[in-house]
Design an enzyme around this catalytic site. Structure first.
Site, PDB file in Angstrom:
ATOM      1  N   HIS A   1      -4.066  -0.824  -4.358  1.00  0.00           N
ATOM      2  CA  HIS A   1      -5.521  -1.088  -4.235  1.00  0.00           C
ATOM      3  C   HIS A   1      -6.163  -0.766  -5.590  1.00  0.00           C
ATOM      4  O   HIS A   1      -7.232  -0.153  -5.655  1.00  0.00           O
ATOM      5  CB  HIS A   1      -6.159  -0.197  -3.150  1.00  0.00           C
ATOM      6  CG  HIS A   1      -5.542  -0.329  -1.795  1.00  0.00           C
ATOM      7  ND1 HIS A   1      -5.841  -1.350  -0.935  1.00  0.00           N
ATOM      8  CD2 HIS A   1      -4.613   0.430  -1.143  1.00  0.00           C
ATOM      9  CE1 HIS A   1      -5.151  -1.213   0.199  1.00  0.00           C
ATOM     10  NE2 HIS A   1      -4.392  -0.147   0.095  1.00  0.00           N
TER      11      HIS A   1
ATOM     12  N   SER B   1       0.847  -1.201   0.000  1.00  0.00           N
ATOM     13  CA  SER B   1       0.000   0.000   0.000  1.00  0.00           C
ATOM     14  C   SER B   1       0.886   1.256   0.000  1.00  0.00           C
ATOM     15  O   SER B   1       1.645   1.458  -0.956  1.00  0.00           O
ATOM     16  CB  SER B   1      -0.965  -0.066   1.185  1.00  0.00           C
ATOM     17  OG  SER B   1      -1.988   0.885   1.071  1.00  0.00           O
TER      18      SER B   1
ATOM     19  N   GLU C   1      -4.966  -5.420  -4.838  1.00  0.00           N
ATOM     20  CA  GLU C   1      -4.834  -5.923  -3.469  1.00  0.00           C
ATOM     21  C   GLU C   1      -4.410  -7.395  -3.470  1.00  0.00           C
ATOM     22  O   GLU C   1      -4.742  -8.142  -4.387  1.00  0.00           O
ATOM     23  CB  GLU C   1      -6.164  -5.749  -2.733  1.00  0.00           C
ATOM     24  CG  GLU C   1      -6.493  -4.276  -2.528  1.00  0.00           C
ATOM     25  CD  GLU C   1      -7.806  -4.019  -1.816  1.00  0.00           C
ATOM     26  OE1 GLU C   1      -8.515  -4.988  -1.494  1.00  0.00           O
ATOM     27  OE2 GLU C   1      -8.112  -2.830  -1.576  1.00  0.00           O
TER      28      GLU C   1
END
Lengths: 293, 293
Positions: free
Chosen positions: B178, B136, B205
């Site tokens: 994401h 992330s 993800e």
């Protein structure tokens, strides 16, 4: 007959991604009316894609009325018998603009595909210069290969989208609608991955791709038109299992926001100068004046 | 020293799109541990991107513990003083694997950008063969030009995304995470439209792009890696107003699902045979062994 006259005999397509403004500015519907003859237009609204045809008609009855169209009528078709009846064919024969509402493109094609009405629409477009508009399901129905149904997942997925036979006003393309709003790029990439013969056209809501056969295209409204071209793509889609995500290398993507407008180089030398080469083939394809089959 | 030895001195990058599995199969974390030395790994978890660093550490403490890593520690950095302290630098100097958690990449860079710790991470990667992982925010932070913030709208929008200076383990790319789950293609296209020098990398993800410097790449996990390349793109972005949607013609898009794996032609003749030409430049760029600056 001059070349210009010939071009004018072949009508425009107004391909709308759904939810076009029918109350306020009505930019797209205004353009449809203009192309259909303005105050002299005779507009027929084909609601057969919808299971609530009367509601659909009342929406467009009001909108076209507000745009000053006095000759407007509902083509109230409920069966294939209707689609082959002289009465309905005559209604198409007299139209200068034919507008196909939303609903389900499979329902529309099941009712009119291959019928006398279908043939009359081709004649109207190709010999009388009638304008054909379609929104949502009515947009998807315009191409020869029609996106019939399929999920829009986060990633492309082999076997998740099915095609059907559309009306064939355009060829070598597949049209999806509500495109950015419903995040349908993965669905369109799924189609193109498995059918690289087809260029994918994704049209946003309240957005129209206007095709002037033999001349060019323009994008109207609030959103954009996305084009995905997989002809030079490299993919493993033939070798993977159903529901797996294919590898895709070198898909060409074009984004044409409202205001984009391109003409074929053959229209004028000046017009051709502004045309980016990667768009040339797309433009030649969608503006092609296809014969009546 | 042989060429192979030299390659082994330059470590791997494991770039993860967030929400990687930390409980069950742990495919990606397992790979990170293997690349960091397996049972002999000394893994340091850098939680500085997060405002809940202790919670982050406890998650990875448990995960790496379950994967058999006995030497694992939390780099509990809370200030730039920490990032320039001998104690924390020593912790990096002894690590064989450095893992950057999620949080906010701007926070991470504000704390460690340009610090002695930052420099020690480059030394670890480039001279000792340490593996650097990031998920992330920790993924976005890896490139020299870092996607700092910006909305993900339905369409690309000029001026809606801002870049910052990242850690620079990779150059000429910008990384988003994401990616499919949060529908971030428009955001990445916005960056590429305005910065065609950068190739956009969007990582889903529970998906990782593993970069083996000088050798190749592979994609692990549940989703895919999307690459958008605008170097040959034609666009009007320079001429439109802020918040308007740019026209984009001929963006190249690649989708590499988990299982995709490519090696540079220079690694072996056989490897090169399988490499689609449009990927060659991307591969050469991301696998480049950048010097310590």
């Amino acid at each position: 007959m001059s070349d210009t006259d010939k071009q004018q005999q072949y009508g425009h397509l107004v391909i709308i991604g759904g939810h076009e403004d029918r109350k306020r500015e009505m930019e797209i519907l205004t353009r449809f009316v203009e192309l259909s003859g303005g105050a002299d237009a005779n507009i027929v609204v084909l609601t057969a894609a919808s299971t609530i045809p009367d509601d659909m008609w009342s929406i467009y009855d009001e909108a076209f009325g507000n745009l000053g169209v006095t000759r407007r009528s509902h083509l109230e078709l409920t069966s294939r018998q209707d689609a082959n009846s002289e009465e309905f064919v005559r209604q198409i024969d007299e139209a200068t603009g034919i507008f196909m509402t939303g609903g389900d493109q499979k329902r529309l094609l099941a009712l009119i595909g291959g019928s006398a009405l279908d043939a009359a629409m081709h004649v109207a477009l190709k010999t009388r210069g009638a304008t054909i508009g379609g929104t949502s399901a009515g947009a998807s129905a315009m191409s020869g290969h029609m996106l019939a149904q399929g999920r829009a997942e986060t990633l492309p997925e082999k076997g998740s989208v099915s095609l059907g036979a559309g009306l064939g006003f355009l060829h070598r393309v597949v049209i999806d609608q509500h495109f950015s709003e419903r995040q349908r790029l993965s669905r369109l990439l799924t189609v193109v991955a498995q059918n690289p013969y087809l260029q994918g056209i994704g049209i946003d809501e309240d957005t129209a791709l206007v095709v002037a056969p033999g001349r060019g295209i323009e994008v109207l409204g609030a959103g954009a038109v996305t084009i995905v071209d997989g002809r030079t793509m490299i993919t493993n889609v033939a070798d993977i299992k159903d529901r797996d995500t294919p590898e895709l290398i070198d898909v060409r993507l074009h984004l044409l926001p409202a205001g984009s407008s391109y003409q074929l180089p053959s229209v004028s030398h000046e017009a051709g100068k502004g045309l980016p080469p990667p768009l040339l083939d797309f433009l030649e394809n969608v503006t092609k004046r296809n014969p009546i089959q």
